[in-house]
Design an enzyme around this catalytic site. Sequence first.
Site, PDB file in Angstrom:
ATOM      1  N   GLY A  45       0.151  -2.531   0.930  1.00  0.00           N
ATOM      2  CA  GLY A  45      -1.011  -2.110   1.722  1.00  0.00           C
ATOM      3  C   GLY A  45      -2.307  -2.678   1.195  1.00  0.00           C
ATOM      4  O   GLY A  45      -3.171  -3.125   1.957  1.00  0.00           O
ATOM      5  N   CYS A  46      -2.459  -2.684  -0.108  1.00  0.00           N
ATOM      6  CA  CYS A  46      -3.691  -3.197  -0.717  1.00  0.00           C
ATOM      7  C   CYS A  46      -3.815  -4.706  -0.544  1.00  0.00           C
ATOM      8  O   CYS A  46      -4.910  -5.220  -0.313  1.00  0.00           O
ATOM      9  CB  CYS A  46      -3.751  -2.808  -2.189  1.00  0.00           C
ATOM     10  N   THR A  47      -2.700  -5.405  -0.638  1.00  0.00           N
ATOM     11  CA  THR A  47      -2.719  -6.850  -0.411  1.00  0.00           C
ATOM     12  C   THR A  47      -3.115  -7.138   1.036  1.00  0.00           C
ATOM     13  O   THR A  47      -3.950  -8.016   1.290  1.00  0.00           O
ATOM     14  CB  THR A  47      -1.352  -7.476  -0.754  1.00  0.00           C
TER      15      THR A  47
END
Length: 153
Positions: A45-47
């Site tokens: 998700g952060c990527t």
Amino acid sequence: MGLKVGQLIPQFVLHDQDGKLFNSKEIVGKKPFVIFFYPKDYTPGCTLEVCSFRDSYEEFTELGALVVGISSDSESTHRRFASKYRLPFKLLADKHKKVRRLFKVESKLFNLLPGRETYLVSKEGVILMVFNSFNASQHMKKALNALKKLKLK
């Protein structure tokens, strides 16, 4: 709950991925900016979130805004992450979660996951938009749309 629209952001100083100090008071008064808090480098998700800011970075800069990401990862982890995904903006290392606490970004899922929250801040340091959602794909869109509306006024 985190900071609200209309509030001034707190002043903070953190190291970026290159080990340089980033001082928020050096930005306030110069240009609007986006601060996005995210849980952790290299997670799916952060990527997705950082890459969406990367892919639209030029739109933010054309609108005169600075983009800054903050997580509790170290400078060296940020450096590798930024290099791997060719991130053109600063990632700040909030290793002790001090800035996260200043912004009152709450943890989720029984306090196991750091929160995901995005702020659009005016040139004067006033919060213009807050978006708090674990849906990583929406943060860049919300910030960019809010910035475009600001520029239309």
